[in-house]
Design an enzyme around this catalytic site. Structure first.
Site, PDB file in Angstrom:
ATOM      1  N   ASP A 277       2.551  -0.619  -0.511  1.00 50.40           N
ATOM      2  CA  ASP A 277       1.542  -1.625  -0.842  1.00 50.40           C
ATOM      3  C   ASP A 277       0.252  -1.441  -0.039  1.00 50.40           C
ATOM      4  O   ASP A 277      -0.658  -2.273  -0.142  1.00 50.40           O
ATOM      5  CB  ASP A 277       2.089  -3.032  -0.579  1.00 50.40           C
ATOM      6  CG  ASP A 277       3.181  -3.436  -1.549  1.00 50.40           C
ATOM      7  OD1 ASP A 277       3.509  -2.630  -2.448  1.00 50.40           O
ATOM      8  OD2 ASP A 277       3.709  -4.552  -1.403  1.00 50.40           O
ATOM      9  N   THR A 278       0.203  -0.387   0.762  1.00 49.36           N
ATOM     10  CA  THR A 278      -0.949  -0.195   1.640  1.00 49.36           C
ATOM     11  C   THR A 278      -1.513   1.212   1.448  1.00 49.36           C
ATOM     12  O   THR A 278      -1.758   1.639   0.339  1.00 49.36           O
ATOM     13  CB  THR A 278      -0.559  -0.469   3.101  1.00 49.36           C
ATOM     14  OG1 THR A 278       0.603   0.316   3.457  1.00 49.36           O
ATOM     15  CG2 THR A 278      -0.244  -1.948   3.312  1.00 49.36           C
TER      16      THR A 278
END
Length: 469
Positions: free
Chosen positions: A227-228
């Site tokens: 998610d990063t």
């Protein structure tokens, strides 16, 4: 202009631009400290077991990160620093796309027709590396960051520890990154389920010198870069892995650490991922580069070679895609096979398998005639399939309107071992039961138990016939 439009759109939805790019914050005071941010309380340390000496190492640790192209990782100063401490594998590859089949392949030797990240539970006649390790008394454990409790079988959302002001739960833990809970041959056995642990357990096990010999570590969805991005995961590595490399309870001269990604981000290119071999076992080779063709199946074959294990009789014995780590092969006099043509590892699509509803086949028998890199026999049990791949015709369950048994949750869950910290919500498919289901089922019983009861047409009868073979 694009950023302005994006920011405006997010503002309309009530989401700030800053929320889309979280800044790393340590989830605990140190890598071996417990924390409420991990949700699940620790379950006490594992029993201390003697390590079984291998030919090249006596402890193997793999840490999996997410969805990053080789060049993107290589540009990180953190990854470059780590590369100077070990061996950079420049031709290490995921085996397919997307994430979940790669995780499953890494312990089961195949992805069984899995072509997405949906819910799957592989039947008990799918053997895994755990069967091989236990047959030789090699201790093992998996550590899953933010898994709420042992036996949890769904995705998990909790209070967002990166944004204390947020009232929206954040899903830090995903079942699809936990291959052990996906394999019923592990998840249906309480003693094995107890070895699928959280990061509070990891801290306790390290401090108690109770880490086992074979370890699989899955960070949460921000710390693994899912998610990063590579900047975020680099910060996590500086916090987590860099100090642990100096901790003798984690890393010593008989430890090999595999740091890898599940797949690359660019589906059009070969599925090459930035991968490092670290730890005391490779200290003589610091700063070197290995261009041998490897895949996630190499982690299976290399472990089998190191401890003289048997094999699964699947892709772990395919010498083209399962080369043993070359530094280790040199030590064990193992000869890797060099293929004239590099296999493509970025192929996507629907392949026959027990997870492929449109091209369903039962779990086929392992290849009993092969000898893997460990030299031992192919593993079999009383539920091992005897269905020949040559005599198996795919069935389109979707067209038949039949639910694929592998997509039904068998609910091999256990009661929570303690109060859940910061708990917000769990997925509907993961409600804990009061007891663990029976620890073994025949493959036929498994299939019958998980099929809808009201199937009476002649076509479905034919399906049952094939299923029970």
């Amino acid at each position: 202009m694009i950023f302005t439009l994006l920011s405006t759109s997010l503002a309309i939805l009530g989401v700030s631009a800053a929320q889309t790019t979280p800044v790393f914050a340590p989830p605990a005071a140190c890598p071996v400290c417990t924390s409420g941010n991990y949700t699940g309380q620790n379950n006490g340390s594992l029993p201390i077991q003697p390590r079984v000496s291998g030919k090249a190492y006596s402890r193997f640790i793999q840490i999996w990160l997410e969805n990053t192209d080789f060049d993107t990782a290589q540009a990180s100063s953190t990854f470059s620093k780590l590369a100077s401490e070990g061996i950079l594998l420049t031709n290490y590859n995921g085996v397919t796309h997307p994430s979940e089949p790669n995780y499953v392949a890494s312990i089961a030797g195949d992805f069984f027709g899995m072509s997405d990240d949906n819910f799957y539970a592989l039947p008990p006649n799918v053997s895994t590396q755990i069967d091989l390790l236990e047959a030789h008394n090699v201790s093992w454990a998996s550590y899953q960051e933010n898994m709420p409790y042992i036996g949890f079988s769904g995705d998990y959302a909790q209070k967002n520890y990166l944004d204390s002001s947020s009232k929206v739960p954040y899903t830090y833990y995903k079942r699809k990154h936990n291959p052990f809970i996906i394999c019923d041959s592990i998840a249906s056995v309480p003693a094995r389920m107890n070895r699928i642990r959280n990061f509070n357990d990891f801290a306790v096990d390290v401090n108690a010198s109770a880490l086992p010999s074979w370890i699989f570590i899955t960070p949460n969805l921000v710390n693994d870069a899912h998610d990063t991005n590579v900047t975020f995961v680099s910060a996590w590595l500086e916090y987590f892995l860099v100090p642990l490399l100096e901790n003798p309870k984690f890393n010593d001269n008989e430890t090999l650490i595999l740091l890898t990604f599940d797949e690359n981000e660019d589906y059009k290119s070969q599925n090459t991922v930035y991968t490092l071999l670290l730890g005391g076992a490779v200290s003589p080779y610091k700063g070197t580069v290995d261009s041998t063709f490897y895949t996630h199946y190499s982690s299976l074959s290399s472990v089998q070679n190191n401890w003289g294990l048997g094999s699964l009789g699947r892709q772990d014995t395919n010498s083209t895609v399962a080369s043993v780590f070359q530094f280790q092969a040199n030590m064990t006099n193992h000869t890797n096979v060099v293929s004239d043509a590099t296999p493509l590892m970025n192929l996507t699509g629907i392949f026959p398998g027990v997870c492929a509803s449109q091209r369903w086949i039962p779990v086929t028998a392992p290849n009993m005639s092969v000898i893997g890199a460990g030299g031992g026999p192919v593993f079999t049990s009383n539920v091992t399939s005897n269905v020949s791949v040559d005599n198996t015709m795919p069935i389109n369950l979707t067209a038949m309107r039949v639910v694929n048994p592998a997509t039904i949750n068998p609910n091999y869950t256990m009661p929570s071992s303690g109060t859940e910290v910061n708990a917000i919500s769990t997925s509907a498919s993961a409600s804990p039961s009061s007891s663990v289901a029976a620890s073994s089922k025949s493959s036929a019983g498994y299939a019958n138990a998980r099929l809808p009861p009201a199937m009476t047409t002649g076509l479905v009868c034919l399906f049952f016939t094939v299923l029970l073979l």
